[in-house]
Structure formats: C-alpha cells, structure tokens
Design a protein around this motif. Structure first.
Motif, mmCIF file in Angstrom:
data_model
loop_
_atom_site.group_PDB
_atom_site.id
_atom_site.type_symbol
_atom_site.label_atom_id
_atom_site.label_comp_id
_atom_site.label_asym_id
_atom_site.label_seq_id
_atom_site.Cartn_x
_atom_site.Cartn_y
_atom_site.Cartn_z
ATOM 1 N N TYR A 32 0.838 -1.189 0.000
ATOM 2 C CA TYR A 32 0.000 0.000 0.000
ATOM 3 C C TYR A 32 0.878 1.246 0.000
ATOM 4 O O TYR A 32 1.897 1.309 0.695
ATOM 5 C CB TYR A 32 -0.937 -0.014 1.205
ATOM 6 N N LEU A 33 0.470 2.237 -0.790
ATOM 7 C CA LEU A 33 1.280 3.438 -0.994
ATOM 8 C C LEU A 33 0.424 4.695 -0.840
ATOM 9 O O LEU A 33 0.163 5.420 -1.813
ATOM 10 C CB LEU A 33 1.926 3.409 -2.386
ATOM 11 N N PRO A 34 -0.021 4.992 0.374
ATOM 12 C CA PRO A 34 -0.845 6.188 0.566
ATOM 13 C C PRO A 34 -0.105 7.484 0.227
ATOM 14 O O PRO A 34 -0.744 8.492 -0.107
ATOM 15 C CB PRO A 34 -1.205 6.130 2.061
ATOM 16 N N GLU A 35 1.244 7.426 0.271
ATOM 17 C CA GLU A 35 2.022 8.646 -0.003
ATOM 18 C C GLU A 35 1.983 9.041 -1.473
ATOM 19 O O GLU A 35 2.451 10.118 -1.837
ATOM 20 C CB GLU A 35 3.487 8.428 0.400
ATOM 21 N N ILE A 36 1.430 8.178 -2.335
ATOM 22 C CA ILE A 36 1.424 8.447 -3.774
ATOM 23 C C ILE A 36 0.650 9.732 -4.104
ATOM 24 O O ILE A 36 0.904 10.377 -5.115
ATOM 25 C CB ILE A 36 0.838 7.240 -4.557
ATOM 26 N N ASN A 37 -0.292 10.107 -3.228
ATOM 27 C CA ASN A 37 -1.078 11.318 -3.459
ATOM 28 C C ASN A 37 -0.724 12.424 -2.463
ATOM 29 O O ASN A 37 -1.498 13.364 -2.270
ATOM 30 C CB ASN A 37 -2.579 10.999 -3.367
ATOM 31 N N ALA A 38 0.452 12.309 -1.845
ATOM 32 C CA ALA A 38 0.868 13.302 -0.851
ATOM 33 C C ALA A 38 1.107 14.658 -1.510
ATOM 34 O O ALA A 38 1.488 14.746 -2.677
ATOM 35 C CB ALA A 38 2.133 12.834 -0.140
ATOM 36 N N SER A 39 0.895 15.716 -0.735
ATOM 37 C CA SER A 39 1.151 17.063 -1.258
ATOM 38 C C SER A 39 2.639 17.400 -1.229
ATOM 39 O O SER A 39 3.097 18.299 -1.931
ATOM 40 C CB SER A 39 0.377 18.095 -0.431
ATOM 41 N N TYR A 56 6.244 16.899 -2.291
ATOM 42 C CA TYR A 56 6.820 16.337 -3.521
ATOM 43 C C TYR A 56 7.767 15.166 -3.269
ATOM 44 O O TYR A 56 7.635 14.121 -3.924
ATOM 45 C CB TYR A 56 7.536 17.447 -4.293
ATOM 46 N N PRO A 57 8.742 15.266 -2.341
ATOM 47 C CA PRO A 57 9.656 14.121 -2.144
ATOM 48 C C PRO A 57 8.926 12.840 -1.723
ATOM 49 O O PRO A 57 9.301 11.744 -2.158
ATOM 50 C CB PRO A 57 10.595 14.616 -1.034
ATOM 51 N N LEU A 58 7.891 12.958 -0.892
ATOM 52 C CA LEU A 58 7.117 11.777 -0.500
ATOM 53 C C LEU A 58 6.404 11.180 -1.695
ATOM 54 O O LEU A 58 6.367 9.959 -1.878
ATOM 55 C CB LEU A 58 6.085 12.154 0.570
ATOM 56 N N ARG A 59 5.840 12.036 -2.515
ATOM 57 C CA ARG A 59 5.101 11.575 -3.699
ATOM 58 C C ARG A 59 6.039 10.891 -4.686
ATOM 59 O O ARG A 59 5.718 9.830 -5.234
ATOM 60 C CB ARG A 59 4.403 12.770 -4.354
ATOM 61 N N GLN A 60 7.221 11.473 -4.892
ATOM 62 C CA GLN A 60 8.198 10.891 -5.815
ATOM 63 C C GLN A 60 8.708 9.548 -5.315
ATOM 64 O O GLN A 60 8.872 8.600 -6.093
ATOM 65 C CB GLN A 60 9.377 11.854 -5.998
ATOM 66 N N ALA A 61 8.965 9.445 -4.013
ATOM 67 C CA ALA A 61 9.432 8.173 -3.447
ATOM 68 C C ALA A 61 8.380 7.088 -3.628
ATOM 69 O O ALA A 61 8.700 5.942 -3.975
ATOM 70 C CB ALA A 61 9.768 8.350 -1.972
ATOM 71 N N ALA A 62 7.110 7.440 -3.423
ATOM 72 C CA ALA A 62 6.032 6.466 -3.596
ATOM 73 C C ALA A 62 5.906 6.037 -5.057
ATOM 74 O O ALA A 62 5.626 4.868 -5.344
ATOM 75 C CB ALA A 62 4.713 7.063 -3.103
ATOM 76 N N GLN A 63 6.136 6.954 -5.978
ATOM 77 C CA GLN A 63 6.083 6.600 -7.401
ATOM 78 C C GLN A 63 7.187 5.613 -7.745
ATOM 79 O O GLN A 63 6.962 4.660 -8.498
ATOM 80 C CB GLN A 63 6.186 7.864 -8.259
#
Length: 258
Positions: A147-154, A156-163
């Motif tokens: 599960y990757l809830p960080e994929i929609n984080a505001s 940017y580094p969290l979102r990129q890591a999840a991607q």
C-alpha cells in the motif's frame, strides 16, 4: 550486508568457512529483476534478447545507439547497464547522470531513447503509478500488495518516493516471492538429495548452502533446477552456481543444463 566488490569485502567473505569435508555452494539468479521486468511489462524486444542469450546490456547499448552489437564499446555497455537497472527504480535524468558520469541533459536524452527502444517498459511504469494513485496499492505477480498512501501526498519528495516504489515493488517483490517459493521447494526435498546438506543463507537473489564435498554435484543440479523452475516466466530463467571452501574463494560449478 557483506560486500563483494571491494578488496576488504572479499577478504571479510573469506572468514565464512565450512566444516571439514564440506563446501559452500552459492546459487543466484542471473539478471533476475530485468527478466521479471521483461515478463511483467510484456516488452518483446527486451524479452527476445534474453531468449537469444545475448549480453542484454551490450544489446541494449547497440539498440539505443543504433550500432551493430560488435561496435559496442565498454563505456557504452556500462551506460546501458546503469540505465537497465536504474530504470527499475524509477530512474531520473539526475540519477542516471550520477551513476554514469553523463550530463543531466545527455542522461535525459538517453532515457528518452531507451523508452523508445523498450516502449512497453515505459507503459508498465506509467500504469503502476496510475494504479497506485487509483487503488492505493501495487502488487506482485502472486497478488502480494504494497500500500502506498504517499502516492497522493502534497509533499513532492514523498510523492516521488512512492512513485518509485510503485514501479519497483511489483518487480522486486515478485523476485522475493519466487525466491521464497524456491526455498520452500528446496527445503522440502534437499534431505533426499544429501542428508547433511543445509541451506544456510539468502542474500537478495542468492541462496547459500553448506554441502558435503562428495554431494556437491547432485546438490548443485537439484538446487539450480529447483530455483529455475520455481516460476515459469516468458523469458528463460538462468541460475549460476559457484562453490568453494569459503565464501570468498568460490569458482563456477558446471551443471548438465546449458
């Protein structure tokens, strides 16, 4: 983490020794993540290179550069190898530049050409990111989820890591699943091949055994075949075997399977 690519690491590995009369046997999957990526993505150009038994890094360099395979220079192969592996971790132009010594501009151009060469890989990467955003998770070939809830984080580094995780987890997770299946199958039948052989260690895509010297041949055949057939992929699965008196002094072991 016992390193192998440095002199000190290799010296440390010599400290892992067997009992008298036994040998350490190492069996590891060859370029397994790339093979799984070819299978999962359905990219036939990449898969065909494995089916032909080509040096996939040199063949990729030839494709990207538009030159014959025999014209590929060492530095071209090195760049292709770096991109082949970094792609599985969501490569960026900055990341490829750091690993190859290219400029960021040249790395960006290389990645663009790479994806034109293997378009299904790019489609796979985009699809996994989209799935994570929609469903909240990605999964391996066997249905194991991350599960990757960080994929929609505001942020940017969290979102990129999840991607990057969304791209890599189905491949690396499938590799881990297959290795565990192989371990289960080996554990079930190993005593019937050699009563005093033991599976002692796993390192990423490698299994290490302690085997009586007299049983090294049959155990190597059994282990490599069991690992190779743990899961059927659309590309050949290759397992390399090495053995020796310690973990730092190991030589290839030939099997009847070519």
């Amino acid at each position: 983490n016992i390193p192998i690519r440095t002199d000190l690491g290799r010296e440390i590995r010599r400290g892992f020794v067997t009992e008298k009369g036994k040998r350490l046997l190492s069996a590891d999957y060859s370029q397994f993540e790339l093979r799984i990526a070819a299978h999962i993505s359905g990219d036939e150009r990449l898969a065909e290179k494995f089916r032909q038994g080509l040096d996939v890094h040199a063949a990729t360099a030839a494709e990207v550069a538009g030159v014959p395979l025999n014209a590929v220079k060492p530095e071209m192969r090195y760049a292709a190898k770096a991109v082949n592996f970094s792609i599985l971790y969501g490569a960026t132009p900055h990341g490829v530049a750091n690993s190859t010594g290219m400029s960021v501009k040249d790395a960006a151009a290389y990645i663009e050409t790479y994806f034109r060469t293997y378009p299904k890989l790019k489609e796979y990467m985009d699809a996994m990111v989209a799935k994570a955003k929609t469903d909240g998770y990605v999964e391996t070939l066997f249905g194991r989820r991350r599960y990757l809830p960080e994929i929609n984080a505001s942020v940017y580094p969290l979102r990129q890591a999840a991607q990057r995780m969304a791209i890599n987890m189905p491949i690396q997770g499938t590799q881990a699943d297959i290795l565990k299946l192989a371990m289960i199958n080996i554990h079930r039948d190993l005593a019937g091949i050699a009563e005093d052989a033991d599976m002692v260690l796993t390192v990423h895509d490698e299994l290490v055994f302690e085997v009586p010297a007299k049983d090294l041949g049959p155990v190597t055949e059994f282990v490599t075949e069991t690992m190779r057939t743990a899961c059927e992929l659309s590309v050949p699965v290759v397992v390399d075997a090495k053995a020796g008196p310690n973990w730092g002094e190991m030589k290839p072991v030939e099997t009847s399977r070519k």
